[in-house]
Scaffold this motif. Structure first.
Motif, PDB file in Angstrom:
ATOM      1  N   THR A  89      15.832   3.809  -5.873  1.00 60.03           N
ATOM      2  CA  THR A  89      14.376   3.610  -5.658  1.00 60.03           C
ATOM      3  C   THR A  89      13.986   2.308  -6.046  1.00 60.03           C
ATOM      4  N   ALA A  90      14.227   1.855  -7.155  1.00 60.79           N
ATOM      5  CA  ALA A  90      13.992   0.545  -7.690  1.00 60.79           C
ATOM      6  C   ALA A  90      14.629  -0.530  -6.885  1.00 60.79           C
ATOM      7  N   ALA A  91      16.006  -0.210  -6.333  1.00 58.27           N
ATOM      8  CA  ALA A  91      16.688  -1.572  -5.394  1.00 58.27           C
ATOM      9  C   ALA A  91      15.811  -1.484  -4.162  1.00 58.27           C
ATOM     10  N   LEU A  92      15.097  -0.795  -3.707  1.00 56.18           N
ATOM     11  CA  LEU A  92      14.407  -0.662  -2.509  1.00 56.18           C
ATOM     12  C   LEU A  92      13.084  -1.353  -2.881  1.00 56.18           C
ATOM     13  N   LEU A  93      12.528  -1.258  -3.973  1.00 56.59           N
ATOM     14  CA  LEU A  93      11.178  -1.723  -4.374  1.00 56.59           C
ATOM     15  C   LEU A  93      11.545  -3.390  -4.489  1.00 56.59           C
ATOM     16  N   ALA A  94      12.806  -3.754  -5.222  1.00 53.24           N
ATOM     17  CA  ALA A  94      13.085  -5.086  -5.469  1.00 53.24           C
ATOM     18  C   ALA A  94      13.117  -5.791  -3.982  1.00 53.24           C
ATOM     19  N   ALA A  95      13.790  -5.159  -3.291  1.00 49.66           N
ATOM     20  CA  ALA A  95      14.090  -5.860  -1.785  1.00 49.66           C
ATOM     21  C   ALA A  95      12.965  -5.806  -1.025  1.00 49.66           C
ATOM     22  N   THR A  96      11.792  -5.016  -1.163  1.00 50.46           N
ATOM     23  CA  THR A  96      10.731  -4.932  -0.082  1.00 50.46           C
ATOM     24  C   THR A  96       9.543  -5.570  -0.885  1.00 50.46           C
ATOM     25  N   GLN A  97       9.592  -5.981  -2.093  1.00 48.89           N
ATOM     26  CA  GLN A  97       8.399  -6.435  -2.958  1.00 48.89           C
ATOM     27  C   GLN A  97       7.681  -7.603  -2.188  1.00 48.89           C
ATOM     28  N   ALA A 112       0.618  -1.093  -0.167  1.00 53.98           N
ATOM     29  CA  ALA A 112       0.224  -0.020  -0.069  1.00 53.98           C
ATOM     30  C   ALA A 112       0.866   1.425   0.020  1.00 53.98           C
ATOM     31  N   SER A 113       1.939   1.246   0.524  1.00 53.69           N
ATOM     32  CA  SER A 113       3.058   2.462   0.351  1.00 53.69           C
ATOM     33  C   SER A 113       3.192   2.993  -1.031  1.00 53.69           C
ATOM     34  N   SER A 114       2.978   2.151  -1.937  1.00 56.41           N
ATOM     35  CA  SER A 114       3.024   2.614  -3.142  1.00 56.41           C
ATOM     36  C   SER A 114       2.210   3.642  -3.592  1.00 56.41           C
ATOM     37  N   TRP A 115       1.133   3.963  -2.742  1.00 57.24           N
ATOM     38  CA  TRP A 115       0.365   4.824  -3.120  1.00 57.24           C
ATOM     39  C   TRP A 115       0.591   6.155  -2.226  1.00 57.24           C
ATOM     40  N   ASN A 116       1.650   6.126  -1.741  1.00 59.28           N
ATOM     41  CA  ASN A 116       1.644   7.464  -0.901  1.00 59.28           C
ATOM     42  C   ASN A 116       1.718   8.656  -1.296  1.00 59.28           C
ATOM     43  N   GLY A 117       2.171   8.811  -2.516  1.00 54.94           N
ATOM     44  CA  GLY A 117       2.201  10.185  -3.211  1.00 54.94           C
ATOM     45  C   GLY A 117       0.674  10.615  -3.396  1.00 54.94           C
ATOM     46  N   VAL A 118       0.153   9.604  -3.962  1.00 56.53           N
ATOM     47  CA  VAL A 118      -1.291  10.029  -4.338  1.00 56.53           C
ATOM     48  C   VAL A 118      -2.282  10.121  -3.051  1.00 56.53           C
ATOM     49  N   ALA A 143       3.087   4.138 -12.366  1.00 53.77           N
ATOM     50  CA  ALA A 143       2.871   5.369 -12.735  1.00 53.77           C
ATOM     51  C   ALA A 143       2.571   6.121 -11.304  1.00 53.77           C
ATOM     52  N   MET A 144       1.788   5.676 -10.348  1.00 54.51           N
ATOM     53  CA  MET A 144       1.491   6.078  -9.242  1.00 54.51           C
ATOM     54  C   MET A 144       2.754   6.678  -8.195  1.00 54.51           C
ATOM     55  N   ILE A 145       3.665   6.012  -8.493  1.00 57.24           N
ATOM     56  CA  ILE A 145       5.065   6.442  -7.684  1.00 57.24           C
ATOM     57  C   ILE A 145       5.661   7.473  -8.700  1.00 57.24           C
ATOM     58  N   ALA A 146       6.003   7.036  -9.783  1.00 60.59           N
ATOM     59  CA  ALA A 146       6.663   8.205 -10.917  1.00 60.59           C
ATOM     60  C   ALA A 146       6.094   9.302 -11.187  1.00 60.59           C
ATOM     61  N   HIS A 147       4.536   9.346 -11.272  1.00 57.98           N
ATOM     62  CA  HIS A 147       3.753  10.517 -11.760  1.00 57.98           C
ATOM     63  C   HIS A 147       2.522  10.508 -10.848  1.00 57.98           C
ATOM     64  N   PRO A 148       2.666  10.750  -9.509  1.00 56.11           N
ATOM     65  CA  PRO A 148       1.282  10.872  -8.682  1.00 56.11           C
ATOM     66  C   PRO A 148       0.530  11.977  -9.007  1.00 56.11           C
ATOM     67  N   GLU A 149       0.936  13.232  -9.617  1.00 57.38           N
ATOM     68  CA  GLU A 149       0.223  14.205  -9.947  1.00 57.38           C
ATOM     69  C   GLU A 149      -0.879  13.740 -11.096  1.00 57.38           C
ATOM     70  N   ALA A 150      -0.460  13.165 -12.104  1.00 55.74           N
ATOM     71  CA  ALA A 150      -1.256  12.648 -13.111  1.00 55.74           C
ATOM     72  C   ALA A 150      -2.389  11.655 -12.839  1.00 55.74           C
ATOM     73  N   VAL A 151      -1.811  10.446 -11.616  1.00 56.58           N
ATOM     74  CA  VAL A 151      -2.782   9.631 -11.140  1.00 56.58           C
ATOM     75  C   VAL A 151      -3.596  10.222 -10.618  1.00 56.58           C
ATOM     76  N   THR A 152      -3.275  11.242  -9.515  1.00 54.80           N
ATOM     77  CA  THR A 152      -4.530  12.034  -8.560  1.00 54.80           C
ATOM     78  C   THR A 152      -5.251  12.790  -9.365  1.00 54.80           C
ATOM     79  N   ASP A 153      -4.847  13.338 -10.814  1.00 51.44           N
ATOM     80  CA  ASP A 153      -5.913  14.192 -11.329  1.00 51.44           C
ATOM     81  C   ASP A 153      -7.059  13.256 -11.883  1.00 51.44           C
ATOM     82  N   LEU A 154      -6.613  12.148 -12.363  1.00 55.53           N
ATOM     83  CA  LEU A 154      -7.515  11.158 -12.846  1.00 55.53           C
ATOM     84  C   LEU A 154      -8.405  10.541 -11.976  1.00 55.53           C
TER      85      LEU A 154
END
Length: 284
Positions: free
Chosen positions: A194-202, A58-64, A260-271
């Protein structure tokens, strides 16, 4: 004319004025205010529920979440169990039943399949939002869809057998993204660190998540929005376009990796906000 006659005329004029005023007051009391002057009934703001996909949490949504909360929305980002489509959709459906009022339900990746099943029959869910998502139809599995629209994910996975249950007799197979391939396939527009963190915590996903055939397809009856990630190497963008067109979704495309929700949270939030603001106008 005598003084007494003039005085009588003045009394009659004053009496006429008083009678007219009394009639005006009576009319105001009897006739209601014009319809246009009545206050429109307020539609409660929806709760926004964000469901993550495979290899994430669920932390992948933090920016949104941060952006939606700044807009005054109540946000819930539950843990998707990732144990199989039937198990996961039943769990998320139970989360939805605990929420009062209208809901905007958002799913990323495999979470798209989960929300499409979980929302079925729940009239509180007013809008669905799919973010670079897997969106099967009834009787269709994620595996079948990816077979029609191949991506680089299949060659980047690692299978790990597991046991579960109190007696350890429940068996299954978990899927992970190979750490050295996660950056390219899953999150190419994020920094390598950041990708390394995602890989370790997936979080791994059971193979049942992709092999089980969907029993429901809520997008057939609930209005939907779809964000297509043009640079997605996990789900083929052609698959995302096919799903969005099939669902009749309001669609946007951005240059993004799968997350996209991590890399571009503004665009996802707008939608998501577009879907949230439609509540009350969708006719459900």
């Amino acid at each position: 004319m005598t003084a007494s006659a003039i005085h009588g005329i003045r009394r009659r004029i004053r009496g006429a004025h008083l009678t007219a005023a009394a009639c005006a007051l009576a009319l105001c009391a009897v006739h209601p205010a014009p319809v246009g002057a009545a206050a429109a009934p307020s539609v409660p703001r929806p709760t926004i529920v964000l469901v993550h996909g495979a290899f994430a949490d669920a932390s992948s949504w933090n920016g949104v979440v941060e952006r939606l909360q700044r807009q005054g929305y109540t946000v819930v980002a539950p843990a998707n169990p990732l144990r199989g489509l039937y198990n996961d959709s039943a769990y998320i459906a139970s989360v939805l039943r605990s929420i009062k009022g209208p809901i905007v339900l958002v799913g990323h990746s495999y979470g798209g399949a989960v929300i499409s099943s979980a929302a079925a029959g729940n009239r509180q869910v007013r809008s669905l939002v799919f973010v670079s998502a897997l969106v099967p139809d009834r009787g269709e599995s994620g595996m079948a869809l990816s077979g029609r629209f191949p991506s680089e994910l299949a060659g980047a996975l690692r299978s790990v057998p597991y046991r579960a249950g109190s007696d350890g007799k429940t068996k299954g197979t978990d899927l992970y993204v190979q750490p050295d391939k996660l950056h390219r396939v899953f999150a190419a527009d994020l920094p390598e660190s950041t990708a390394a963190l995602l890989a370790a915590t997936q979080r791994p996903v059971s193979t049942d998540a992709f092999s089980e055939k969907a029993k429901e397809a809520a997008w057939r009856t609930i209005p939907s929005w779809f964000l297509i990630a043009r640079q997605d190497r996990t789900i083929n963008p052609a698959q995302e376009r096919f799903e969005a067109e099939r669902a009749g979704s309001h669609t946007v495309e951005i240059d993004s990796s799968h997350v996209a929700m991590i890399a571009h949270p503004e665009a996802v939030t707008d939608l998501v906000l577009q879907a949230a603001r439609s509540v009350g106008t969708t006719g459900r």
